[in-house]
Design a protein around this motif. Structure first.
Motif, PDB file in Angstrom:
ATOM      1  N   ALA A   1      32.071  52.942  37.839  1.00 25.52           N
ATOM      2  CA  ALA A   1      33.166  52.063  37.449  1.00 25.52           C
ATOM      3  C   ALA A   1      34.309  52.888  36.652  1.00 25.52           C
ATOM      4  O   ALA A   1      34.285  53.191  35.714  1.00 25.52           O
ATOM      5  CB  ALA A   1      32.846  50.964  36.266  1.00 25.52           C
TER       6      ALA A   1
ATOM      7  N   VAL B   1      33.086  51.041  42.327  1.00 27.01           N
ATOM      8  CA  VAL B   1      34.109  50.090  42.660  1.00 27.01           C
ATOM      9  C   VAL B   1      35.419  50.761  43.118  1.00 27.01           C
ATOM     10  O   VAL B   1      35.858  51.910  42.531  1.00 27.01           O
ATOM     11  CB  VAL B   1      34.318  49.628  41.311  1.00 27.01           C
ATOM     12  CG1 VAL B   1      35.489  48.553  41.155  1.00 27.01           C
ATOM     13  CG2 VAL B   1      33.274  48.753  40.617  1.00 27.01           C
TER      14      VAL B   1
ATOM     15  N   LEU C   1      41.737  46.384  42.006  1.00 24.47           N
ATOM     16  CA  LEU C   1      41.630  45.793  40.726  1.00 24.47           C
ATOM     17  C   LEU C   1      43.099  45.379  40.199  1.00 24.47           C
ATOM     18  O   LEU C   1      44.169  46.185  40.464  1.00 24.47           O
ATOM     19  CB  LEU C   1      40.907  46.700  39.744  1.00 24.47           C
ATOM     20  CG  LEU C   1      39.498  46.987  40.049  1.00 24.47           C
ATOM     21  CD1 LEU C   1      39.005  47.834  38.950  1.00 24.47           C
ATOM     22  CD2 LEU C   1      38.660  45.782  40.086  1.00 24.47           C
TER      23      LEU C   1
ATOM     24  N   ILE D   1      36.610  45.933  35.689  1.00 28.11           N
ATOM     25  CA  ILE D   1      36.114  46.749  36.617  1.00 28.11           C
ATOM     26  C   ILE D   1      34.495  46.836  36.444  1.00 28.11           C
ATOM     27  O   ILE D   1      33.771  47.050  37.446  1.00 28.11           O
ATOM     28  CB  ILE D   1      36.669  48.155  36.170  1.00 28.11           C
ATOM     29  CG1 ILE D   1      36.100  49.462  37.326  1.00 28.11           C
ATOM     30  CG2 ILE D   1      36.472  48.730  34.678  1.00 28.11           C
ATOM     31  CD1 ILE D   1      36.886  50.585  37.338  1.00 28.11           C
TER      32      ILE D   1
ATOM     33  N   THR E   1      33.313  43.719  37.872  1.00 31.81           N
ATOM     34  CA  THR E   1      33.410  43.690  39.442  1.00 31.81           C
ATOM     35  C   THR E   1      32.174  44.678  40.097  1.00 31.81           C
ATOM     36  O   THR E   1      31.194  44.039  40.795  1.00 31.81           O
ATOM     37  CB  THR E   1      34.485  44.588  40.059  1.00 31.81           C
ATOM     38  OG1 THR E   1      35.821  43.741  39.472  1.00 31.81           O
ATOM     39  CG2 THR E   1      34.594  44.827  41.343  1.00 31.81           C
ATOM     40  N   ALA E   2      31.677  45.644  39.282  1.00 30.00           N
ATOM     41  CA  ALA E   2      30.782  46.511  39.703  1.00 30.00           C
ATOM     42  C   ALA E   2      29.264  45.822  39.486  1.00 30.00           C
ATOM     43  O   ALA E   2      28.505  45.519  40.441  1.00 30.00           O
ATOM     44  CB  ALA E   2      30.454  47.606  38.544  1.00 30.00           C
TER      45      ALA E   2
ATOM     46  N   GLN F   1      29.259  43.280  42.309  1.00 28.58           N
ATOM     47  CA  GLN F   1      28.813  43.730  43.698  1.00 28.58           C
ATOM     48  C   GLN F   1      27.471  44.247  43.765  1.00 28.58           C
ATOM     49  O   GLN F   1      26.796  44.362  44.663  1.00 28.58           O
ATOM     50  CB  GLN F   1      29.839  45.271  43.979  1.00 28.58           C
ATOM     51  CG  GLN F   1      30.978  44.745  44.116  1.00 28.58           C
ATOM     52  CD  GLN F   1      32.194  45.712  44.317  1.00 28.58           C
ATOM     53  OE1 GLN F   1      32.081  46.711  44.264  1.00 28.58           O
ATOM     54  NE2 GLN F   1      33.386  45.546  44.573  1.00 28.58           N
TER      55      GLN F   1
END
Ligand code: BG6
Ligand code: MG
Length: 220
Positions: A114, A137, A142, A151, A154-155, A158
């Motif tokens: 990240a 990421v 973003l 961030i 999001t990691a 995912q």
């Protein structure tokens, strides 16, 4: 239950935090603006343009730059930075990182990056560690930068894991706040005085020990 460890890049995986500092220092000197290592702490984890604005705020006589001039100054800093990272090799991985990441993965846990840096892929490629991370990421996609948790969230998304099942590793105060904002366990690397919100502070990456950390995480 611990499922993933998500890493910041600059200053955690390799010492590019020093290169960012050097490139900003040179830019500040060209502009006649005072710039100290202590002030540089505020720039860690912060995007290129926001870092530039922080740097410019230190000028004794503030100048009103146009958007175009700001972009040119940011490009200037990035050119200096890109020159510095061209010398990176796998020998520049910080102490303990290779073993720490290998221990995480051998336990079946996931790893992610990240990083706020648009140069992250170039740095990871030079280090030869692109395939050590399940997710990297894409900062271009973003909306918000650290300390916003986006961030790290999001990691985790995912990687397909819950934020509460993640450890985040950072060397920036803004990054630690992003990890905590995401509801993760925060490990900070550096001087404890800089990280009032971290769950654990280690003075160097050499102190990262997967078994100890996993135990602390499960006992939290
Ligand atoms: C972060 C660094 O990882 O990336 C900051 O801590 C840097 O110092 C930011 O400003 C953006 O990096 P780049 O490479 O996109 O200018
Ligand atoms: Mg960092």
């Amino acid at each position: 239950k611990l499922k993933a460890v998500i890493f910041d890049l600059d200053g955690v995986i390799t010492d590019t935090a020093e290169y960012h500092y050097q490139a900003w220092k040179a830019t500040a000197t060209e502009l006649g603006i005072p710039f100290t290592r202590e002030f540089n702490e505020n720039l860690k984890g912060v995007s290129r343009m926001d870092s530039l604005k922080l740097l410019l705020s230190q000028a004794e006589k503030p100048v009103n730059y146009s958007d175009e001039e700001l972009v040119q100054l940011a490009d200037r800093k990035n050119k200096l930075y890109v020159e510095l990272i061209e010398t990176i090799t796998p020998a520049d991985l910080l102490p303990g990182i290779t073993e720490f990441v290998a221990d995480i993965r051998s336990t079946g846990l996931k790893t992610g990056i990240a990083s706020a840096s648009k140069n992250a892929i170039a740095v990871l490629t030079r280090l030869g560690v692109m395939d050590h991370f399940d997710v990297i990421v894409d900062v271009n996609k973003l909306k918000n930068s650290k300390p916003d948790p986006e961030i790290f969230l999001t990691a985790a998304a995912q990687l397909g894991v819950e934020p509460a099942d993640c450890i985040g590793v950072e060397d920036a105060a803004s990054g630690v706040d992003a990890i905590k904002g995401a509801g993760m366990f925060a490990v900070a690397i550096g001087n404890a005085a800089h990280f009032p919100h971290a769950d654990i502070v280690l003075s160097s990456t050499a102190e990262l020990n997967f078994r100890e950390l996993a135990q602390t995480f499960e006992g939290k």
